[in-house]
Design a protein around this motif. Structure first.
Motif, PDB file in Angstrom:
ATOM      1  N   ALA A  13       0.846  -1.188   0.000  1.00 10.34           N
ATOM      2  CA  ALA A  13       0.000   0.000   0.000  1.00 10.34           C
ATOM      3  C   ALA A  13       0.882   1.239   0.000  1.00 10.34           C
ATOM      4  O   ALA A  13       1.905   1.268   0.706  1.00 10.34           O
ATOM      5  CB  ALA A  13      -0.914   0.009   1.227  1.00 10.34           C
ATOM      6  N   GLY A 101       0.540  -3.872   7.890  1.00  9.47           N
ATOM      7  CA  GLY A 101      -0.235  -4.666   6.948  1.00  9.47           C
ATOM      8  C   GLY A 101      -1.716  -4.640   7.272  1.00  9.47           C
ATOM      9  O   GLY A 101      -2.191  -3.734   7.971  1.00  9.47           O
ATOM     10  N   GLY A 102      -2.434  -5.645   6.797  1.00  7.25           N
ATOM     11  CA  GLY A 102      -3.872  -5.725   6.994  1.00  7.25           C
ATOM     12  C   GLY A 102      -4.269  -6.767   8.014  1.00  7.25           C
ATOM     13  O   GLY A 102      -3.448  -7.183   8.848  1.00  7.25           O
ATOM     14  N   THR A 125      -3.235  -0.875   4.245  1.00 11.10           N
ATOM     15  CA  THR A 125      -3.984  -1.548   3.197  1.00 11.10           C
ATOM     16  C   THR A 125      -4.854  -0.533   2.478  1.00 11.10           C
ATOM     17  O   THR A 125      -5.470   0.322   3.124  1.00 11.10           O
ATOM     18  CB  THR A 125      -4.875  -2.679   3.756  1.00 11.10           C
ATOM     19  N   ASP A 127      -7.597  -1.087   1.181  1.00 12.91           N
ATOM     20  CA  ASP A 127      -9.012  -1.449   1.310  1.00 12.91           C
ATOM     21  C   ASP A 127      -9.756  -0.665   2.385  1.00 12.91           C
ATOM     22  O   ASP A 127     -10.984  -0.605   2.364  1.00 12.91           O
ATOM     23  CB  ASP A 127      -9.155  -2.942   1.614  1.00 12.91           C
ATOM     24  N   ARG A 252      -2.814   0.145  -6.372  1.00 15.00           N
ATOM     25  CA  ARG A 252      -1.880  -0.075  -5.264  1.00 15.00           C
ATOM     26  C   ARG A 252      -0.599   0.727  -5.400  1.00 15.00           C
ATOM     27  O   ARG A 252       0.143   0.878  -4.438  1.00 15.00           O
ATOM     28  CB  ARG A 252      -1.507  -1.560  -5.188  1.00 15.00           C
TER      29      ARG A 252
END
Length: 319
Positions: A13, A101-102, A125, A127, A252
């Protein structure tokens, strides 16, 4: 603590490098040694670990992706893999780990913490699907990438009087689609959390056609289904010339926005503060512009919720 580690895991990301930079420089400022773990949890198990200096993170704040690289690891999900990772960190004298991270990355951090090795998660992320934070690192940049792409697509949609279906990322979360739909004035936004019926979308297109509208933009979150199939159904049902664009991994990449750089810097620094206090098993986030932290285990139990007020507003403005 005297020695800490940092890794990036899962999908990359924009802003991850800014977070790594913040972790390294904040740690060194407080006289800690900091080690970069390359290739995520896979690299952690293999001992792909190097000490980082101030210069290691010079000139990276503006770069997309992650200089530590990222990888997914099935082995790390096992007890054996996690123990192997801990043994590697012990070899280097690492006492705490920051994981950028996610949700999948956070599950790994939670497992290590359960085994007595303190970890802090930093949400990175595109998202924006992590509970406990208003925004995740990378979301703002990805959103602006989508907005720019849709603006360009609208130009050609107008020129050729076409309907365009644009598929965006987000996995099972509709934030990217919703925010982009509102920012781009899309006629319909299709998200996993609130699936507008196909019949409703078609009816809206036909109403627009009847009042002389020459083109339409529909934004579809990938978690709902295939944009190609959706576009084909629309063309069959309405006889309107329809084109589909799947934006894919362009979302991304790219230089992180100013907001993502600042967010990453604030969250990375907070993660170091927690480890310095001997606190693990936490996730840092931003809520009402305040840096906060939550228990990772609690966050993983919660499901991210899309902003339904924004979704309703999008529908109201696209009549």
């Amino acid at each position: 603590m005297k020695k800490i580690g940092v890794l990036t895991s899962g999908g990359d990301a924009p802003g991850m490098n800014a977070a790594v930079r913040a972790v390294v420089r904040k740690a060194i400022y407080h006289n800690l040694e900091v080690f970069g773990v390359y290739n995520g949890y896979e690299g952690l198990m293999e001992g792909n670990i190097k000490k980082m200096e101030l210069g290691s993170v010079g000139d990276i704040i503006q770069r997309g992706g992650t200089i530590l690289y990222s990888a997914r690891s099935e082995k790390f999900k096992t007890d054996e893999g996690q123990q192997q990772a801990i043994e590697q960190m012990k070899k280097f004298g690492i006492e705490g780990l920051i994981v950028i991270g996610g949700d999948g990355s956070f599950r790994g951090a939670a497992k290590l913490t359960e085994k007595g090795f303190p970890c802090v998660g930093v949400p990175g992320t595109i998202d924006n699907d992590i509970s406990g934070t208003d925004y995740t690192i990378g979301f703002d940049t990805a959103l602006n990438t989508i907005v720019d792409a849709v603006d360009k697509i609208r130009d050609t949609a107008t020129s050729h009087e076409r309907t365009y279906v644009i598929e965006v990322m987000g996995r099972d979360a509709g934030d990217l689609a919703l925010w982009a739909g509102l920012a781009n004035g899309a006629e319909s936004v299709i998200i996993p959390e609130e699936k507008e019926s196909f019949e409703s979308v078609v009816a809206k297109l036909k109403r627009g056609q009847e009042r002389g509208k020459k083109h339409s933009i529909i934004i579809l979150a990938e978690g709902v289904g295939s944009g190609l199939e959706y576009g084909k159904r629309i063309e069959e049902e309405t006889s309107m010339e329809t084109r589909v664009t799947v934006l894919g991994h362009i979302q991304r990449g790219g230089s992180p926005s100013g907001y993502d750089r600042v967010l990453a810097s604030r969250l990375g620094a907070k993660a170091v503060d927690l480890l310095m206090d001997g606190i693990g098993g936490r996730m840092v986030g931003i809520q009402n512009n305040l840096v906060v932290s939550h228990d990772i285990a609690d966050i993983l139990k919660q499901k991210h919720a899309v902003n339904m007020n924004m979704y309703n507003l999008s529908n109201q403005l696209s009549i």
